[in-house]
Design an enzyme around this catalytic site. Structure first.
Site, PDB file in Angstrom:
ATOM      1  N   GLN A   1      40.109  43.399  47.859  1.00  0.00           N
ATOM      2  CA  GLN A   1      40.994  42.933  46.481  1.00  0.00           C
ATOM      3  C   GLN A   1      40.935  44.250  45.668  1.00  0.00           C
ATOM      4  O   GLN A   1      39.814  44.935  45.559  1.00  0.00           O
ATOM      5  CB  GLN A   1      40.377  42.039  45.970  1.00  0.00           C
ATOM      6  CG  GLN A   1      41.305  41.581  44.709  1.00  0.00           C
ATOM      7  CD  GLN A   1      40.523  40.308  43.875  1.00  0.00           C
ATOM      8  OE1 GLN A   1      39.725  40.518  43.204  1.00  0.00           O
ATOM      9  NE2 GLN A   1      41.399  39.253  43.826  1.00  0.00           N
TER      10      GLN A   1
ATOM     11  N   CYS B   1      42.097  38.734  36.634  1.00  0.00           N
ATOM     12  CA  CYS B   1      40.941  39.032  35.812  1.00  0.00           C
ATOM     13  C   CYS B   1      41.088  38.811  34.483  1.00  0.00           C
ATOM     14  O   CYS B   1      42.089  39.634  33.731  1.00  0.00           O
ATOM     15  CB  CYS B   1      40.345  40.483  36.196  1.00  0.00           C
ATOM     16  SG  CYS B   1      38.607  40.626  35.461  1.00  0.00           S
TER      17      CYS B   1
ATOM     18  N   GLY C   1      33.913  29.660  43.359  1.00  0.00           N
ATOM     19  CA  GLY C   1      33.405  30.584  42.602  1.00  0.00           C
ATOM     20  C   GLY C   1      32.072  30.306  42.290  1.00  0.00           C
ATOM     21  O   GLY C   1      31.076  30.545  43.155  1.00  0.00           O
ATOM     22  N   ARG C   2      31.765  30.121  40.940  1.00  0.00           N
ATOM     23  CA  ARG C   2      30.598  30.041  40.436  1.00  0.00           C
ATOM     24  C   ARG C   2      29.733  28.718  41.186  1.00  0.00           C
ATOM     25  O   ARG C   2      28.509  29.140  41.297  1.00  0.00           O
ATOM     26  CB  ARG C   2      30.640  29.693  39.017  1.00  0.00           C
ATOM     27  CG  ARG C   2      31.144  30.830  38.169  1.00  0.00           C
ATOM     28  CD  ARG C   2      31.540  30.502  36.704  1.00  0.00           C
ATOM     29  NE  ARG C   2      32.697  29.570  36.649  1.00  0.00           N
ATOM     30  CZ  ARG C   2      32.992  28.681  35.896  1.00  0.00           C
ATOM     31  NH1 ARG C   2      32.266  28.715  34.661  1.00  0.00           N
ATOM     32  NH2 ARG C   2      34.197  27.692  35.992  1.00  0.00           N
TER      33      ARG C   2
END
Length: 322
Positions: free
Chosen positions: A80, A110, A233-234
């Site tokens: 990425q 982002c 993700g988290r």
């Protein structure tokens, strides 16, 4: 979760993807030790942390090689990258293509102010024509498939459907959508309806992201949105076993210890003893559910110490709570 059947779940152009849960690229977290561990546990592919195109094009920076490191068993591997200039993105993509990724992904999601304010990350979503130019050039010049990761856009311009169609029309092979706006960052509730809208508006595969916290959420998001796979993700930082189909409370202490030992060993091998230990500690906080320990015990576990000493202390903790 791993797809046990032999037929792929979907393809990114010609590349078969066999699972339906993927570790999300996260700056400072999805480094090689952690993402390779998640791949071993069942994440369907490996996305690297994002790398700034200017750093890739600088001969002096060693950061790109470290962030884009991988080993063959992790394939398919997606590099990425991010930037705000289509020509620099192209030059950087051509350079890293020589390092052997299966796929190159452009980060357009982002929300960090330092990135989005200069027109990169989600800042790129304010310039649809620039995205069109970028993907058209990448598709024409690269051997590998090109994909994009986006958000819903900005509160005053939620143009995620437009951007998804632009990515597809200009040669993109997949779109990943985090169902939050730039301003939401990681707060509030993710909008799964937006993921469903994107899936209905393009023919390329769609990965959904946002609020997948337990194993059941993977299928729930797929059923609700029709997406091809789910990005985690988290929630994966505290529970990498989600990729093996296990919620955190289902993971036996012996398995927690084995995973911690494997992660710590990878971290020390990759970064060296001191940095490997230091960088590992932020994961240890999550893995060990340290909020259940008192403050002194927590401080003791997270103190700087050689990795062998850390594992010995871990044995003592498990004996005490077992």
């Amino acid at each position: 979760m791993m797809n046990d059947s032999k037929s792929p779940n979907f393809h990114i152009r010609e590349i078969p993807i066999y699972g339906d849960a993927i570790l999300a690229p996260m700056d400072g977290y999805s480094d090689w030790p952690f993402r390779s561990l998640c791949r071993e546990l069942g994440s369907a592919m490996s996305y690297t942390e994002f790398v700034k195109v200017e750093k890739i094009l600088s001969r002096r920076s060693k950061q790109p090689q470290a962030k884009l490191y991988y080993q063959d068993p992790e394939r398919p591997v997606t590099f990425q990258i991010y930037g705000d200039d289509p020509h620099m993105i192209l030059k950087a993509a051509l350079r890293v293509q020589e390092w052997g990724p299966d796929i190159i992904d452009v980060n357009m999601g982002c929300p960090a102010k330092s990135i989005s304010d200069r027109g990169a990350g989600v800042g790129m979503m304010r310039t649809p024509l620039k995205i069109a130019r970028t993907f058209k050039m990448l598709r024409a010049a690269l051997r590998v498939p090109v994909t994009g990761k986006i958000r819903m856009g900005w509160e005053d311009n939620q143009n995620y459907k437009l951007i998804a169609r632009i990515v597809e029309e200009n040669g993109g092979s997949l779109i990943a959508l985090h169902g939050r706006t730039k301003e939401q960052s990681y707060s509030g509730q993710a909008n799964w309806d937006a993921i469903a809208e994107v899936k209905a508006s393009v023919k390329i595969p769609v990965i959904g992201s946002g609020d997948v916290k337990v194993v059941a959420d993977i299928q729930r998001m797929k059923d609700y949105t029709g997406c091809d796979a789910v990005m985690i993700g988290r929630a994966a930082i505290a529970n990498p076993w989600i990729f093996a189909g296990m919620n955190r409370e289902d993971v036996a202490p012996a398995q927690v210890k084995e995973t911690i030992s494997r992660h710590l060993e990878k971290s020390v091998r990759f970064y060296g003893e001191a940095d490997g230990q230091r960088l590992f500690r932020k994961y240890a906080v999550q893995y060990l559910l340290l909020r259940t320990l008192d403050r002194e015990a927590r401080k003791d576990i997270l103190k700087e110490r050689p990795s062998a000493e850390f594992m010995a202390l871990l044995d003592q903790v498990y004996e005490a709570v077992g």
